[in-house]
Design a protein around this motif. Structure first.
Motif, mmCIF file in Angstrom:
data_model
loop_
_atom_site.group_PDB
_atom_site.id
_atom_site.type_symbol
_atom_site.label_atom_id
_atom_site.label_comp_id
_atom_site.label_asym_id
_atom_site.label_seq_id
_atom_site.Cartn_x
_atom_site.Cartn_y
_atom_site.Cartn_z
ATOM 1 N N PRO A 108 8.356 14.924 20.736
ATOM 2 C CA PRO A 108 9.295 14.009 21.553
ATOM 3 C C PRO A 108 9.094 13.996 22.980
ATOM 4 N N ALA A 109 9.251 12.949 23.645
ATOM 5 C CA ALA A 109 9.221 12.907 25.179
ATOM 6 C C ALA A 109 10.454 13.310 25.474
ATOM 7 N N PRO A 110 10.763 13.612 26.780
ATOM 8 C CA PRO A 110 11.965 14.035 27.121
ATOM 9 C C PRO A 110 12.885 13.078 27.312
ATOM 10 N N GLY A 111 14.044 13.211 27.262
ATOM 11 C CA GLY A 111 15.191 12.415 27.169
ATOM 12 C C GLY A 111 16.022 12.053 25.924
ATOM 13 N N TRP A 112 16.696 10.895 25.688
ATOM 14 C CA TRP A 112 17.490 10.677 24.417
ATOM 15 C C TRP A 112 16.550 10.619 23.347
ATOM 16 N N VAL A 113 17.072 10.926 22.330
ATOM 17 C CA VAL A 113 16.564 10.479 20.961
ATOM 18 C C VAL A 113 17.308 9.512 20.331
ATOM 19 N N ARG A 114 16.826 8.467 19.819
ATOM 20 C CA ARG A 114 17.761 7.311 18.856
ATOM 21 C C ARG A 114 17.799 7.650 17.537
ATOM 22 N N GLY B 4 -5.774 9.641 13.427
ATOM 23 C CA GLY B 4 -6.112 8.713 12.525
ATOM 24 C C GLY B 4 -5.287 7.302 12.665
ATOM 25 N N PRO B 5 -5.220 6.609 11.743
ATOM 26 C CA PRO B 5 -4.566 4.937 12.237
ATOM 27 C C PRO B 5 -3.096 5.297 12.670
ATOM 28 N N GLU B 6 -2.615 4.216 13.356
ATOM 29 C CA GLU B 6 -1.118 4.105 13.492
ATOM 30 C C GLU B 6 -0.920 2.640 12.754
ATOM 31 N N HIS B 7 0.330 2.447 12.045
ATOM 32 C CA HIS B 7 0.413 1.215 11.293
ATOM 33 C C HIS B 7 2.041 1.385 11.150
ATOM 34 N N HIS B 8 2.754 0.522 11.956
ATOM 35 C CA HIS B 8 4.392 0.825 11.851
ATOM 36 C C HIS B 8 4.745 -0.582 11.627
ATOM 37 N N THR B 9 5.740 -0.708 10.459
ATOM 38 C CA THR B 9 6.359 -2.137 10.294
ATOM 39 C C THR B 9 7.845 -2.284 10.541
ATOM 40 N N GLU B 10 8.456 -0.992 11.250
ATOM 41 C CA GLU B 10 9.412 -0.800 11.518
ATOM 42 C C GLU B 10 9.783 -0.382 13.132
ATOM 43 N N SER B 11 10.531 -1.152 13.888
ATOM 44 C CA SER B 11 10.722 -0.244 15.121
ATOM 45 C C SER B 11 11.855 0.329 15.471
ATOM 46 N N LEU C 109 24.205 10.964 -3.192
ATOM 47 C CA LEU C 109 23.733 10.073 -2.114
ATOM 48 C C LEU C 109 22.316 10.748 -1.595
ATOM 49 N N GLU C 110 21.585 9.726 -0.738
ATOM 50 C CA GLU C 110 20.626 10.079 -0.022
ATOM 51 C C GLU C 110 21.127 9.975 1.401
ATOM 52 N N GLU C 111 20.694 10.262 2.490
ATOM 53 C CA GLU C 111 20.692 9.923 3.764
ATOM 54 C C GLU C 111 19.379 9.902 4.662
ATOM 55 N N ASP C 112 18.814 8.653 4.965
ATOM 56 C CA ASP C 112 17.608 8.539 5.132
ATOM 57 C C ASP C 112 17.588 8.400 6.835
ATOM 58 N N CYS C 113 17.067 9.286 7.705
ATOM 59 C CA CYS C 113 17.021 9.408 9.021
ATOM 60 C C CYS C 113 16.020 9.164 9.665
ATOM 61 N N SER C 114 15.769 8.053 10.670
ATOM 62 C CA SER C 114 14.574 8.121 11.502
ATOM 63 C C SER C 114 14.929 8.448 13.062
ATOM 64 N N LEU C 115 14.001 9.025 13.784
ATOM 65 C CA LEU C 115 14.344 9.577 14.947
ATOM 66 C C LEU C 115 13.121 9.007 15.916
ATOM 67 N N GLY D 52 10.061 5.311 22.710
ATOM 68 C CA GLY D 52 9.982 4.122 21.873
ATOM 69 C C GLY D 52 9.124 4.713 20.555
ATOM 70 N N GLN D 53 8.739 5.918 20.610
ATOM 71 C CA GLN D 53 7.937 6.506 19.385
ATOM 72 C C GLN D 53 8.840 6.884 18.182
ATOM 73 N N LEU D 54 8.282 6.747 16.909
ATOM 74 C CA LEU D 54 8.888 7.506 15.683
ATOM 75 C C LEU D 54 8.335 9.042 16.084
ATOM 76 N N VAL D 55 9.374 9.926 16.001
ATOM 77 C CA VAL D 55 8.944 11.179 16.164
ATOM 78 C C VAL D 55 9.417 11.976 14.804
ATOM 79 N N ALA D 56 10.281 11.482 14.011
ATOM 80 C CA ALA D 56 10.664 12.431 12.789
ATOM 81 C C ALA D 56 11.213 11.347 11.719
ATOM 82 N N LEU D 57 10.973 11.582 10.514
ATOM 83 C CA LEU D 57 11.863 10.905 9.357
ATOM 84 C C LEU D 57 12.269 11.883 8.576
#
Lengths: 260, 260
Positions: free
Chosen positions: B213-219, B112-119, B232-238, B243-248
């Motif tokens: 995820p690709a091998p290596g560090w995760v941001r 399906g499509p890709e569409h990202h507004t945050e990098s 509270l909420e904690e919203d995490c993006s990995l 440079g690909q989003l792998v998890a929210l």
């Protein structure tokens, strides 16, 4: 309070267990709206837990629910001092349709610091916003900020986002169960990007209730930041007329048959 | 791949059902880290569902889990063409500690499509970031962006936020289960606002996996926008090294004993 919404989410106890009648006016196509279903599931959980408020609820949608009778199988998992946990299964025709985990408690008893780095969305007053005829219009009154409503003009945008006023169509005051419903009543954010022909079924929806809402309109901000391989999140924040954050929700959905 | 993480999340089958040994090195105080527990629960679900990947998981933490043996009660709820759903209960000493719903499938099959507004978050390279000795340091290598790490200098800030590099301490390549763990291994965002003395138990955690995820560090980027009455909420993006989003992920937590 809304007598109509109260009636539509009514849960009755019989020898066979808890049951509800899912109303036809909450249907979108063949399936009943997910937020409304979840409000009914939460009401069953609160009844069995003997607590007042939904604190947090997560649901997985297994197969579409039709209008008509449903049974609600509730398992009490834990009764705690500040919160209690139940599982609810919505069953129709002997098949499980939704499985939900509901954390209940008394929101008024929560104490601790306040710290907010985002405030209620700015949008024109309801009468200057755009109403939309839709499948839920007999139940929900929605008014969209024209600046985030490209889909209502038959246009597309690069922002998968809505800002809107929401209330029950009979203008009854919202309660915690109405917030659970509001978290899933706006059209998909993807309508703005791909047009109104996409079908966006919810796989999972989690709602965090933060406080009981003040009477009046609720402001909703819904945003999708990441569509990957046709899978997306919809992050929704709900604010009451007093300008207080009343709920946060996030869902995971799939984008099917996008307009190209 | 990390042999150590693989070993630590191992699930074995006996006559009594599925079991795991929760390792002492994943302990924070008396309790075992929630993300690690959830990875073990997911592994049990994948085993019973016979699928490769976690797609989405939601867990409610009922009571603290200790290091040592645990049993994993898995119920298969649905086997579907594109995804399947299981429930996992982590049980210790006859008491249910965690209840999780795990949607599994094959991420590679999603289209399906890709569409990202945050990098991916911008942060200095790992060697220019700040390592932190902590309870999980034998298992997780974390390097914090100095600009979001007030708590590491004994200072406070008005931003409940972290940006950090994360990897398994043995530098093994991350897999989907490691992402589930990474979604809950950073210190609470509230450390930056209220100091390191606060205790922030997780009530509920949901992780959306978007791709392997690709091998290596995760941001990791973790942010809390709303603390209301101590909730509270904690919203995490990995993000992976490509440079690909792998998890929210999003969790709901409670702030107890904040420093004032």
């Amino acid at each position: 309070m809304s007598r109509r919404f109260d009636l539509h989410t009514q849960v009755t106890r019989s020898e066979a267990g808890l049951a509800a009648e899912l109303r036809d006016t909450w249907r979108i196509g063949p399936a009943v709206n997910g937020g409304y279903q979840l409000a009914v599931a939460c009401r069953a959980a609160l009844l069995e837990l003997g607590v007042d408020d939904v604190v947090n609820v997560s649901a997985y949608f297994i197969s579409p629910t039709a209008a008509g009778p449903a049974t609600l199988d509730v398992e009490v998992i834990k009764r705690g001092r500040t919160s209690s946990l139940a599982q609810v299964r919505i069953v129709q025709d002997g098949r499980e349709r939704v499985r939900a985990l509901v954390l209940g408690g008394s929101l008024a008893a929560f104490t601790g610091p306040e710290h907010h780095t985002e405030s209620a969305p700015e949008l024109p007053p309801p009468d200057a916003c755009v109403g939309v005829p839709g499948p839920l219009q007999r139940e929900i009154d929605m008014r969209f900020d024209p600046s985030t409503a490209a889909f209502l003009r038959g246009q597309t945008s690069d922002r998968a986002e809505h800002r809107a006023w929401v209330r029950l169509a009979d203008a009854g005051a919202p309660d915690v169960l109405a917030l659970v419903t509001f978290a899933d009543v706006l059209p998909p954010t993807t309508f703005n990007v791909f047009g109104m022909t996409s079908w966006v079924p919810t796989l999972e929806l989690t709602v965090q209730i933060r406080r009981r809402p003040a009477p009046g309109w609720v402001r909703a901000h819904v945003i999708t930041r990441h569509i990957s391989a046709g899978h997306l999140e919809e992050d929704c924040s709900l604010w009451d007329e007093a300008g207080q954050l009343v709920a946060l929700s996030r869902q995971r959905a799939m984008l099917l048959a996008p307009a190209t």
